[in-house]
Design a protein around this motif. Structure first.
Motif, PDB file in Angstrom:
ATOM      1  N   ALA A  10      60.121 -42.954 -46.307  1.00 20.33           N
ATOM      2  CA  ALA A  10      58.984 -43.888 -46.368  1.00 20.33           C
ATOM      3  C   ALA A  10      59.424 -45.243 -46.899  1.00 20.33           C
ATOM      4  N   GLN A  11      60.261 -45.220 -47.936  1.00 24.50           N
ATOM      5  CA  GLN A  11      60.747 -46.474 -48.511  1.00 24.50           C
ATOM      6  C   GLN A  11      61.636 -47.219 -47.532  1.00 24.50           C
ATOM      7  N   ALA A  12      62.550 -46.484 -46.863  1.00 21.09           N
ATOM      8  CA  ALA A  12      63.515 -47.127 -45.967  1.00 21.09           C
ATOM      9  C   ALA A  12      62.841 -47.708 -44.724  1.00 21.09           C
ATOM     10  N   ASN A  13      61.836 -47.024 -44.207  1.00 22.55           N
ATOM     11  CA  ASN A  13      61.232 -47.458 -42.937  1.00 22.55           C
ATOM     12  C   ASN A  13      60.019 -48.358 -43.094  1.00 22.55           C
ATOM     13  N   PHE A  14      59.229 -48.130 -44.154  1.00 20.31           N
ATOM     14  CA  PHE A  14      57.972 -48.867 -44.270  1.00 20.31           C
ATOM     15  C   PHE A  14      57.802 -49.590 -45.602  1.00 20.31           C
ATOM     16  N   GLY A  15      58.737 -49.383 -46.525  1.00 18.56           N
ATOM     17  CA  GLY A  15      58.648 -50.064 -47.811  1.00 18.56           C
ATOM     18  C   GLY A  15      57.501 -49.584 -48.672  1.00 18.56           C
ATOM     19  N   ILE A  33      69.813 -40.548 -45.294  1.00 16.26           N
ATOM     20  CA  ILE A  33      68.413 -40.624 -45.756  1.00 16.26           C
ATOM     21  C   ILE A  33      67.800 -39.234 -45.671  1.00 16.26           C
ATOM     22  N   TYR A  34      67.440 -38.682 -46.807  1.00 16.69           N
ATOM     23  CA  TYR A  34      66.878 -37.332 -46.858  1.00 16.69           C
ATOM     24  C   TYR A  34      65.574 -37.347 -47.649  1.00 16.69           C
ATOM     25  N   GLY A  35      64.614 -36.636 -47.139  1.00 23.30           N
ATOM     26  CA  GLY A  35      63.348 -36.505 -47.843  1.00 23.30           C
ATOM     27  C   GLY A  35      62.367 -37.598 -47.494  1.00 23.30           C
ATOM     28  N   VAL A  36      61.091 -37.257 -47.616  1.00 25.14           N
ATOM     29  CA  VAL A  36      60.034 -38.146 -47.166  1.00 25.14           C
ATOM     30  C   VAL A  36      59.919 -39.405 -48.027  1.00 25.14           C
ATOM     31  N   ARG A  91      48.209 -42.691 -41.605  1.00 23.26           N
ATOM     32  CA  ARG A  91      48.296 -41.707 -40.526  1.00 23.26           C
ATOM     33  C   ARG A  91      49.327 -42.133 -39.485  1.00 23.26           C
ATOM     34  N   ARG A  92      49.348 -43.421 -39.166  1.00 22.33           N
ATOM     35  CA  ARG A  92      50.286 -43.921 -38.173  1.00 22.33           C
ATOM     36  C   ARG A  92      51.722 -43.779 -38.656  1.00 22.33           C
ATOM     37  N   GLN A  93      51.975 -44.163 -39.880  1.00 23.33           N
ATOM     38  CA  GLN A  93      53.324 -44.067 -40.433  1.00 23.33           C
ATOM     39  C   GLN A  93      53.792 -42.615 -40.512  1.00 23.33           C
ATOM     40  N   ALA A  94      52.895 -41.731 -40.922  1.00 23.60           N
ATOM     41  CA  ALA A  94      53.236 -40.304 -40.994  1.00 23.60           C
ATOM     42  C   ALA A  94      53.579 -39.765 -39.605  1.00 23.60           C
TER      43      ALA A  94
END
Length: 236
Positions: A176-181, A169-172, A189-192
């Motif tokens: 973002a898709q893999a962890n939070f959909g 998994i590379y790149g934001v 802010r929390r996810q970042a």
């Protein structure tokens, strides 16, 4: 006969030495030339780890996304966690570096002094292990050169698109898709903050399933990002 053999051996050694020097010079110029190429906004660089995954047929997930399409709080969180002086130094944070050298000379445990720019050139051109000390010697001038050629905004864009966030998994955007959909543009802010605190060890830290310690770190980064102000001015 023996004299002829000695002459041949000397000639052979000199030949190999010349070829070795030429190879080193060529390898040294590769990052210099690629940096100029990477300054172009339509070029999407790949990291040495991504190339490794391709070479070993492991494959990877990376979806390039413009920095305009990344929630600003993501870059703010990275700066406030990884490199508070990102907008002010020239690729290398000399004050942090001096602190590391002083600690080492006094026999104390050293802390990390890598800037976002240094991490970017390492990911693009160099290696992680072994010979980390040798790598640092090469990394420092490369970071200064990289910072002189590219804008801070472009450096951050490349970093966010090549950082490793887990196996393959590379790149934001992929992270973002893999962890939070969600897409990178929709990160809260929390996810970042959770993605940011996973960066130092993405193989063992999960932004989607953070432990107590990771949550505490994320709380800290979330507060810092909210008060980032002038620290992130070069991205605006």
């Amino acid at each position: 006969m023996a004299a002829r053999a000695r002459r041949w051996n000397r000639t052979g050694v000199k030949g190999w030495l010349r070829r070795g020097i030429v190879a080193v010079v060529v390898l040294a110029f590769v990052p210099v030339v690629l940096t100029l190429v990477y300054a172009l906004p339509f070029v999407h660089p790949v990291s040495t780890l991504m190339l490794r995954d391709l070479a070993t047929f492991s494959g990877y997930d990376r979806r390039w996304v413009s920095i305009e399409d990344v929630a600003p709080v993501m870059a703010y969180s990275v700066i406030m966690s990884e490199d508070g002086q990102f907008c002010f130094h020239h690729g290398v944070d000399l004050a942090e570096l001096k602190g590391v050298v002083d600690d080492a000379l006094q026999g104390e445990a050293t802390r990390g002094a890598s800037t976002v720019t240094m991490q970017t050139v390492k990911n693009l051109f160099l290696w992680s292990r072994p010979l980390a000390t040798v790598r640092k010697v090469v990394e420092l001038p490369l970071a200064v050169y990289f910072d002189a050629i590219l804008s801070k905004r472009r450096i951050m864009e490349i970093y966010l698109n090549i950082a490793e966030w887990g196996p393959g998994i590379y790149g934001v955007e992929a992270a973002a898709q893999a962890n939070f959909g969600v897409s990178a543009s929709q990160l809260t802010r929390r996810q970042a903050a959770l993605l940011t605190v996973a960066l130092p060890n993405p193989m063992t830290r999960s932004p989607a399933r953070p432990g107590r310690g990771l949550k505490r770190l994320a709380n800290l980064i979330e507060r810092r990002a909210a008060r980032s102000g002038a620290y992130v001015g070069c991205l605006n």
